[in-house]
Every structure is written in structure tokens, then in C-alpha cells.
Scaffold this active site. Structure first.
Site, PDB file in Angstrom:
ATOM      1  N   HIS A 105     -15.743 -21.086 -28.067  1.00 57.38           N
ATOM      2  CA  HIS A 105     -17.101 -20.787 -27.638  1.00 57.38           C
ATOM      3  C   HIS A 105     -17.253 -20.693 -26.130  1.00 57.38           C
ATOM      4  O   HIS A 105     -18.316 -20.297 -25.641  1.00 57.38           O
ATOM      5  CB  HIS A 105     -18.045 -21.874 -28.163  1.00 57.38           C
ATOM      6  CG  HIS A 105     -17.729 -23.231 -27.620  1.00 57.38           C
ATOM      7  ND1 HIS A 105     -16.592 -23.925 -27.969  1.00 57.38           N
ATOM      8  CD2 HIS A 105     -18.378 -24.013 -26.733  1.00 57.38           C
ATOM      9  CE1 HIS A 105     -16.569 -25.081 -27.326  1.00 57.38           C
ATOM     10  NE2 HIS A 105     -17.633 -25.160 -26.583  1.00 57.38           N
ATOM     11  N   ASP A 106     -16.215 -21.045 -25.360  1.00 58.58           N
ATOM     12  CA  ASP A 106     -16.296 -21.054 -23.906  1.00 58.58           C
ATOM     13  C   ASP A 106     -15.622 -19.861 -23.250  1.00 58.58           C
ATOM     14  O   ASP A 106     -15.608 -19.768 -22.016  1.00 58.58           O
ATOM     15  CB  ASP A 106     -15.661 -22.339 -23.354  1.00 58.58           C
ATOM     16  CG  ASP A 106     -16.565 -23.548 -23.509  1.00 58.58           C
ATOM     17  OD1 ASP A 106     -17.794 -23.367 -23.540  1.00 58.58           O
ATOM     18  OD2 ASP A 106     -16.044 -24.675 -23.595  1.00 58.58           O
TER      19      ASP A 106
END
Length: 556
Positions: A328-329
Site C-alpha cells: 500500500h506504500d
């Protein structure tokens, strides 16, 4: 080598806000995950990792927790969670939660009490310091998200530390009461039957005595030498394992920010009894020179090979790694390492062949199994990620970049790329929700979606399913010893693996041109386990791979 259930398993990371919206409010939720459990089971994954679902004001999308033992209302209720956990187990899968233990929310009752008085028993739950001699912050530490890592509190005349946003004050792990609070929260979920934790930025929990100034070096080096790997860190990790994790049939997965291959063993070697595994950032950041957005280098296959090898050698038979190429980063895997245009289908499959045949516990990020790509956001008003917004604001204010240049950098590397809603169909908003989603859907959902790929035997989705099934049946994929061939070849990644009597060769073409290599013996067609093309060009013992072609051949 110690063999545990989580080693051979495949972890599937769910970013709940963007996974599936069951009540059409534009935000994914727990019941949305329950609706898709059959899909996940059919994908052949074993462990579901949920990004934070706890109560939070959402300054950083749940990574700012205001209550560790309650559910964020927009995600549902505790009853919904209990049902999700029960049904996940019924389908033969496990479930782990994201433990955010370095910091909490400034709206957590601990911090609200701490701000009220310097004499509050909660004051020492956080890092408070007086201003420096010149009246400014106590030191020169910078936040991961830009600006100072210290926020001034007018009422007390002191600064508190936040390595991330100002609404995420760092917890003081030197205080044994803080540690016990976190351990009790872990026990709460483990007692429910949760199977473990992915531990967010866990290498940062021990701060260096005296809070020394950071040297004038790149930010990645500052993370390793100043923020991470603190003096009492391993004491805390041993304590956490002894008091909590080892008391359950559960495992711990560390986000390895600030860890390098030289010190990884201190975290995950079996005899240390600290963490069960970690995923490092060297692959995820292999195109990032110093920090996101500004210093991006072209993808270099030989460099990626070196990274895989040095980490494999560092932990071989002593510890265990998770194997992640997206989360998600970071921007989307196929957009970063493959070709998300002309060779989108081929490169997405080829990348997964590589990932699925690297040693360690396999991590898949939601949407990669259908080849989801980066999105182009048209204005800063469409950007939701706090890291991207802070970068934009800071650099526009200093006039370092124009608005157009800053937005272009965000579109290339920003975290919103990985957070667009899952594209379930070609219906409005990709079938995620009939309501406008919290983050704009990628408009390519008309062509890239689950429904379309379900019925296509040649799709990325069905390729993932098939390869994961093969991986379950062949331990050599997970545990095999490596022999790398043509290591300095900038276009081909070729390696042999052996585990017991199982032997395979993996050959991957990372270029947009045909590329050939020589095998010792001419391979038999029936020995080809996986091929992301429908054919293979073989002449005697020479194999020619087409652009982004990947194959796995059985040698035993």
C-alpha cells in the site's frame, strides 16, 4: 531449517478501504471482505493481512490508531470482524492484523490525557522535550512525511515527537506501561483467534538516548542510523515474543524499514527468538535513490539480482524472509518493474513468475493479481495520500517545483497508485461501489477487471491461480537453493533451484526484445511447468524468449 505453516503460505494484503464496499458509502468495509472470501480462496492464497481496521480519525488512513481494541465504524462492527475471522478459518485461510505500535493517534485517550498536564501518568507514554536553546525543536529530525518530526504544544511549552504526521505521536517504549498496553492489545486479538501480526515500522520503536541530531546524509541512511535499530529494540522484541506471540499459534511479520542485510539476522535468526520474518525495502525501493518522488533511477535488473542474492545469502538457513514486490506504500508493481502498456499482460505474468520462485513467504498486494496499474490523478484536489499532499505543499511553497512537476512526481511514485479501488467489473466505479469512492477509480477498469479475467483462461488472474497451485505442490519454489546463470546479463534473469530431488530452472526476459540463452540439454516440452506465452522457441538446446516471456522448466 525450521518448517512452519506460515513459511510455505501466500499472504494476500487487503487494504480494506479500497477492497470492496458492501453498503455503497464509497468506502470498503469488513462485510465487503466477507463477500469476497470465495474469490480469495479460489485465488489459492493462505493468509489474509488486513491493513489497520481499528478506530482512527484517518489522518493516515488508519495508521493513526485511537483505540487498539475497537473497529473503525466506517469498516463495520466487532460482530462483522468476528464473522470475517470465523469464515476465513472455515475456508482454510488464516488472518493477520496490522499492528501499529511505534505511534498512535493524537486522538487516542492516552495522548489526550498526556496533553492535559505534565504531571499526567500518561505524559511519559510519549516523547516530550523542551525547546532547544534557540527556542526551536529539540533536534533536526525530519518526519517521513516532510517537515520537522517535532510538534510544539502551546499549553505545556514542550515539543512531542512524531516521525510521521503531527497527528501520529510516537509512543515511548522505554516506559514498561506502554509496552504492556501494546501487549494487552495483541492478546485481545490473539484470544479471538487472529493468527498473527504484520508489525508496522517496528524497527523504529527504540529511540537513541539524548535524541542526537541526524548527520547531513541521505534520508535512507538517517533512517538506518538514527531512527531505526535503537539501543533497546531487541530487548523489546524478545520481550514481545516471549510474553505474547510465542504463547499462541501465531507469527510476527516485521516491516523492515531501516533494516539492511547485515543486521537482518538480529531480527529474524531462529536462535534470536524475536520475529518470525520480515520483508525488506531494498526491492521495493530499488528505483528510489534517497527518498520518494524526487530521486528516481531507471529500473536495473542486475541491481535487483544483487539485492535478491545478498538477502538470500544473509539469512540462508538461519532465518526467514517474506517476499514482497508491492504494498500500500508503493506504486503498482507492473507499472514500476514491467511494461504496463504494450506488454502489460506478459510483464505482469513474468513478474509474478519471478516473485513466486524467490525463497520466502510470498506476499501479494490486492489488485496485482489482475495487473492493476498506476493511475493518473488530474489535480492535487484528487490526491488523498498525506505523504503526497505534504510533499506537494512543501515544494510548492518553496517554489522548488511547479505545480505540474510536483503532481507528475506524485503520479509516478505516490501511494494513491496502490490504493485505488479494486476493479471487480466494468460497471460504475469498477463494481467497487455505486457511490463515488473515497479515492477515484482508475478509469481503465473497463478493460482491467476481475469479471473480465474470470472467464479468460489466458488472463493474469487465472495465471496467478494456476501458478499458486503449482507453488503449493512444489517445495522447491519456496525452499530451493539457488544457482544463478548469466548474472550480469541486463535483460535476462535465469536461475536454477534445487530442494531435495526437485530441480527447476527459471528464465525471465525483462526486455522488449527477444533474448536467447543456452541450456545444457535440450528441454522437453512436457517438462515446462509454467510459460506465460502459448509457445516456446527452442532450437537444439538454445531457448529464445520473447519480450517479457517467463518460463519454469522441471529438470528432475
Amino acid at each position: 531449517m525450521e518448517l512452519s505453516w506460515f513459511k510455505k503460505g501466500t499472504i494476500y494484503q487487503i487494504y480494506p478501504r479500497s477492497f470492496n464496499d458492501s453498503n455503497n458509502d464509497g468506502i470498503g468495509d469488513l462485510r465487503g471482505i466477507i463477500e469476497k472470501l470465495d474469490y480469495l480462496q479460489k485465488l489459492n492464497v493462505d493468509i489474509l493481512w488486513l491493513s489497520p481496521i481499528f478506530s482512527s480519525p484517518n489522518d493516515d488512513n488508519g495508521y493513526d490508531i485511537s483505540d487498539y481494541c475497537s473497529i473503525m465504524p466506517e469498516f463495520g462492527s466487532m460482530d462483522d470482524f468476528d464473522e470475517l475471522l470465523e469464515k476465513t478459518h472455515e475456508k482454510g485461510m488464516r488472518l493477520i492484523l496490522d499492528l501499529v505500535a511505534n505511534h498512535c493517534s493524537d486522538e487516542h485517550e492516552w495522548f489526550e490525557h498526556a496533553k492535559k498536564s505534565k504531571n499526567s501518568p500518561y505524559r511519559d507514554y510519549f516523547h516530550w522535550r523542551k525547546p532547544s536553546a534557540n527556542g526551536g525543536p529539540p533536534n533536526n529530525w525530519k518526519s517521513f512525511f516532510g517537515g520537522s518530526a517535532w510538534e510544539y504544544d502551546e499549553a505545556s511549552g514542550e515539543y512531542y515527537l512524531h516521525l510521521f504526521t503531527r497527528k501520529q505521536p510516537d509512543l515511548n517504549w522505554e516506559n514498561p506501561k506502554v509496552r504492556e498496553e501494546i501487549y494487552n492489545a495483541m492478546r485481545f486479538w490473539l484470544d479471538k483467534g487472529v493468527d498473527g501480526f504484520r508489525m508496522d515500522v517496528i524497527p523504529l520503536i527504540s529511540k537513541r538516548e539524548g535524541y542526537p541530531d541526524a548527520p547531513n546524509v541521505g534520508f535512507r541512511k538517517i533512517i538506518e542510523d538514527v531512527y531505526a535499530n535503537g539501543p533497546t529494540l531487541h530487548q523489546y522484541l524478545k520481550e514481545m515474543n516471549e510474553k505474547v506471540v510465542s504463547q499462541y499459534d501465531a507469527f510476527s511479520l516485521a516491516e523492515g524499514v531501516g533494516i539492511n542485510h547485515d543486521n537482518a539476522g538480529l531480527y529474524i535468526n531462529y536462535d534470536r527468538k524475536e520475529l518470525d520474518m520480515l520483508y525488506h525495502f531494498d526491492i521495493l525501493e530499488c528505483t528510489i535513490v534517497n527518498g520518494k518522488f524526487e530521486e528516481v533511477s531507471p529500473f536495473d535488473l542486475v541491481n535487483m539480482k544483487r539485492i535478491f542474492k545478498k538477502w538470500r545469502d544473509a539469512v540462508h538457513e538461519k532465518g526467514w524472509l517474506a517476499n514482497a514486490m508491492g504494498n500500500h506504500d508503493f506504486a503498482r508493481m507492473v507499472s514500476r518493474f514491467g511494461n504496463d502498456k504494450e506488454y502489460w499482460l506478459e510483464s505482469a505474468k513474468m513478474l509474478f513468475i519471478m516473485q513466486a520462485t524467490q525463497n520466502g513467504t510470498l506476499n501479494i498486494y490486492q489488485g496485482d493479481e489482475i495487473g492493476m496499474t498506476n493511475i493518473k490523478l488530474n489535480s492535487i484536489e484528487e490526491v488523498k495520500d498525506v505523504q503526497s499532499l505534504n510533499f506537494y505543499e512543501e515544494n510548492i511553497e518553496t517554489k522548488k517545483y511547479s505545480e505540474e512537476m510536483a503532481l507528475d512526481m506524485i503520479n509516478k511514485e505516490g501511494r494513491d497508485n496502490a490504493r485505488t479501488p479494486i476493479q471487480w467489473s466494468d460497471e460504475i466505479n469498477g463494481g467497487f461501489s455505486i457511490t463515488e469512492p473515497w479515492l477515484r477509480s482508475n478509469p481503465n477498469y473497463n478493460s482491467i477487471n476481475v469479471r473480465r479475467q474470470e472467464s479468460d483462461p489466458n488472463s493474469i488472474l487465472n495465471f496467478y491461480r494456476d501458478l499458486l497451485k503449482v507453488r503449493k505442490e512444489n517445495d522447491v519454489f519456496v525452499y530451493g537453493d539457488f544457482e544463478e546463470l548469466e548474472f550480469e546479463n541486463p535483460n535476462l534473469y535465469i536461475y536454477k533451484k534445487q530442494f531435495g530431488k526437485q530441480r527447476i530452472i527459471v528464465a525471465l526476459n525483462f526486455s522488449e526484445k527477444d533474448a536467447s540463452f543456452i541450456m545444457e540439454d535440450k528441454p522437453s516440452i512436457e517438462h515446462i511447468i509454467i510459460n506465460n506465452y502459448t509457445e516456446l522457441d527452442v532450437e537444439d538446446n538454445q531457448i529464445c524468449l520473447q519480450p517479457y516471456q517467463g518460463i519454469i522448466i522441471r529438470l528432475d
